[in-house]
Design an enzyme around this catalytic site. Structure first.
Site, mmCIF file in Angstrom:
data_model
loop_
_atom_site.group_PDB
_atom_site.id
_atom_site.type_symbol
_atom_site.label_atom_id
_atom_site.label_comp_id
_atom_site.label_asym_id
_atom_site.label_seq_id
_atom_site.Cartn_x
_atom_site.Cartn_y
_atom_site.Cartn_z
ATOM 1 N N TYR A 127 -5.595 6.886 -8.869
ATOM 2 C CA TYR A 127 -6.807 6.159 -8.487
ATOM 3 C C TYR A 127 -8.033 6.747 -9.181
ATOM 4 O O TYR A 127 -8.961 6.020 -9.545
ATOM 5 C CB TYR A 127 -7.000 6.200 -6.974
ATOM 6 C CG TYR A 127 -5.992 5.368 -6.222
ATOM 7 C CD1 TYR A 127 -6.230 4.020 -5.974
ATOM 8 C CD2 TYR A 127 -4.795 5.914 -5.778
ATOM 9 C CE1 TYR A 127 -5.302 3.241 -5.303
ATOM 10 C CE2 TYR A 127 -3.863 5.152 -5.102
ATOM 11 C CZ TYR A 127 -4.121 3.816 -4.873
ATOM 12 O OH TYR A 127 -3.195 3.048 -4.225
ATOM 13 N N CYS B 241 0.838 -1.204 0.000
ATOM 14 C CA CYS B 241 0.000 0.000 0.000
ATOM 15 C C CYS B 241 0.871 1.251 0.000
ATOM 16 O O CYS B 241 1.732 1.404 0.868
ATOM 17 C CB CYS B 241 -0.899 -0.021 1.234
ATOM 18 S SG CYS B 241 -1.774 1.533 1.525
ATOM 19 N N TRP C 242 -7.282 -6.564 6.011
ATOM 20 C CA TRP C 242 -5.907 -6.972 5.785
ATOM 21 C C TRP C 242 -5.579 -8.084 6.805
ATOM 22 O O TRP C 242 -6.069 -8.063 7.929
ATOM 23 C CB TRP C 242 -4.950 -5.808 6.015
ATOM 24 C CG TRP C 242 -5.072 -4.688 5.029
ATOM 25 C CD1 TRP C 242 -5.943 -3.643 5.072
ATOM 26 C CD2 TRP C 242 -4.281 -4.493 3.845
ATOM 27 N NE1 TRP C 242 -5.757 -2.805 3.999
ATOM 28 C CE2 TRP C 242 -4.733 -3.310 3.230
ATOM 29 C CE3 TRP C 242 -3.227 -5.204 3.269
ATOM 30 C CZ2 TRP C 242 -4.177 -2.820 2.053
ATOM 31 C CZ3 TRP C 242 -2.674 -4.723 2.093
ATOM 32 C CH2 TRP C 242 -3.149 -3.547 1.497
ATOM 33 N N THR D 266 -8.290 0.188 7.235
ATOM 34 C CA THR D 266 -7.201 0.723 6.429
ATOM 35 C C THR D 266 -5.846 0.574 7.087
ATOM 36 O O THR D 266 -5.721 0.481 8.298
ATOM 37 C CB THR D 266 -7.438 2.212 6.126
ATOM 38 O OG1 THR D 266 -7.366 2.971 7.346
ATOM 39 C CG2 THR D 266 -8.782 2.438 5.472
ATOM 40 N N VAL D 267 -4.816 0.543 6.235
ATOM 41 C CA VAL D 267 -3.432 0.685 6.657
ATOM 42 C C VAL D 267 -2.911 1.987 6.039
ATOM 43 O O VAL D 267 -3.373 2.377 4.969
ATOM 44 C CB VAL D 267 -2.564 -0.514 6.199
ATOM 45 C CG1 VAL D 267 -2.918 -1.756 6.961
ATOM 46 C CG2 VAL D 267 -2.657 -0.753 4.700
#
Length: 344
Positions: free
Chosen positions: A200, A69, A102, A136-137
């Site tokens: 993105y 990521c 994740w 999220t990370v």
């Protein structure tokens, strides 16, 4: 719109432009006994004045990240550049995830060895049992309680520099030089909106019109960067700053992923002389290339984004050995760490 660096699912919505959800857990880790240093963290968005504050304390927290990521990769890089390894642990999730979370499938037994969890989702649910948003990370997790503290990625790296100064290594670089700080905020905001997020916007466009608009915006910004970097070694001049960290993680993914997978294909990074030389210069600087994993990067994007790549076939190329070829950027002067030193 779905936030890409969270969980698997549908990212392309027919007829719509991609819009990143920037509503993260706003908590901050700050030095005890003083007001936190507040800038805009390169996004143009202020940190909420009433955001909960957690005290900086070595060994209390763990950085949950993934090399795949780009947003997490920047936190890994900054942690290493500043020498925070002994103060903040690092848990690395694997490159793929499902709709839930994740996972720590790189570790023996599929569990993070410190937090003892299989999925990052468990740390979020430990604090918010009904957490409704993407997992999220990067995320900061309190080790003892197992609870997520924050996942607000622009502020995580900002606070690594400003709030964790007592734990920086000797010779740590000045990633936010005061004399260029205001300009750097503006540069980082443009890099974030038009490049980091711009790729993105191209990849997850839901219509031809949305894609072409996103494509034009991205290449306007990349042309600006190509010109800027033709006369200066780094974004802000003669030494690396956080602005370089933030741009690098997108450039490292450009040819392996964004050029084809996200249709950002006017040119490859290797065909843009200034940006390509700049990217190799950073890659060959301690803290950058040694925290970059091209195989994990490719596996994440091509495997998780089934809207775009339903076969989940991961390409073999491109040849990454070119990242180690001479860049000659030293001819522009300057040095990556200025008066500081590289990480061990």
């Amino acid at each position: 719109m779905s936030d890409e660096h969270s969980t698997a699912g549908s990212y392309v919505h027919e007829g719509e432009e991609f819009e990143r959800d920037m509503d993260y857990i706003p908590d901050r880790l700050t030095r005890a006994g003083g007001e936190p240093v507040d800038h805009r963290a390169g996004t143009g968005k202020e940190s909420p004045a009433d955001a909960p504050r957690w005290p900086v304390e070595a060994g209390r927290y763990r950085l949950a990240a993934a090399k795949a990521c780009p947003w997490a990769n920047r936190a890994i890089i900054v942690r290493r550049l500043l020498g925070l390894e002994d103060a903040i642990g690092l848990g690395l999730a694997g490159p793929t995830h499902d709709a839930r979370s994740w996972t720590f499938d790189l570790d023996p037994g599929g569990k993070d060895p410190v937090l003892g969890i299989e999925r990052l989702q468990e740390a979020y649910f430990a604090r918010y049992p009904d957490y409704p948003k993407g997992i999220t990370v990067p995320a900061i997790v309190e080790v003892e309680s197992g609870q997520v503290v924050t996942n607000d990625f622009p502020w995580i790296t900002h606070d690594f520099f400003f709030e964790w100064t007592d734990h920086h290594r000797d010779g740590a670089p000045n990633l936010w030089p005061e004399k260029t700080r205001d300009e750097m905020e503006d540069v980082m905001k443009r890099v974030f909106t038009e490049v980091n997020n711009g790729v993105y916007r191209c990849g997850f466009a839901g219509s031809q019109e949305a894609y072409e608009s996103a494509y034009d915006r991205l290449w306007t910004a990349l042309d600006w960067l190509e010109e800027r970097l033709s006369t200066r070694r780094y974004l802000m001049g003669e030494t690396i700053t956080e602005a370089d960290v933030r741009l690098f993680t997108t450039l490292a993914r450009f040819d392996p992923v964004y050029h084809g997978h996200f249709k950002c294909n006017r040119a490859k990074l290797t065909e843009m002389p200034a940006l390509w030389g700049y990217a190799r210069d950073l890659f060959q600087t301690p803290g950058f290339g040694d925290t970059t994993d091209f195989e994990q990067i490719k596996r994440h994007y091509y495997y998780v984004h089934i809207d775009i790549n339903p076969t989940q076939i991961v390409p073999t190329g491109p040849d990454v050995s070119v990242w180690s070829t001479p860049h000659h950027r030293e001819e522009l002067g300057g040095s990556p760490f200025g008066d500081g030193t590289p990480p061990a």
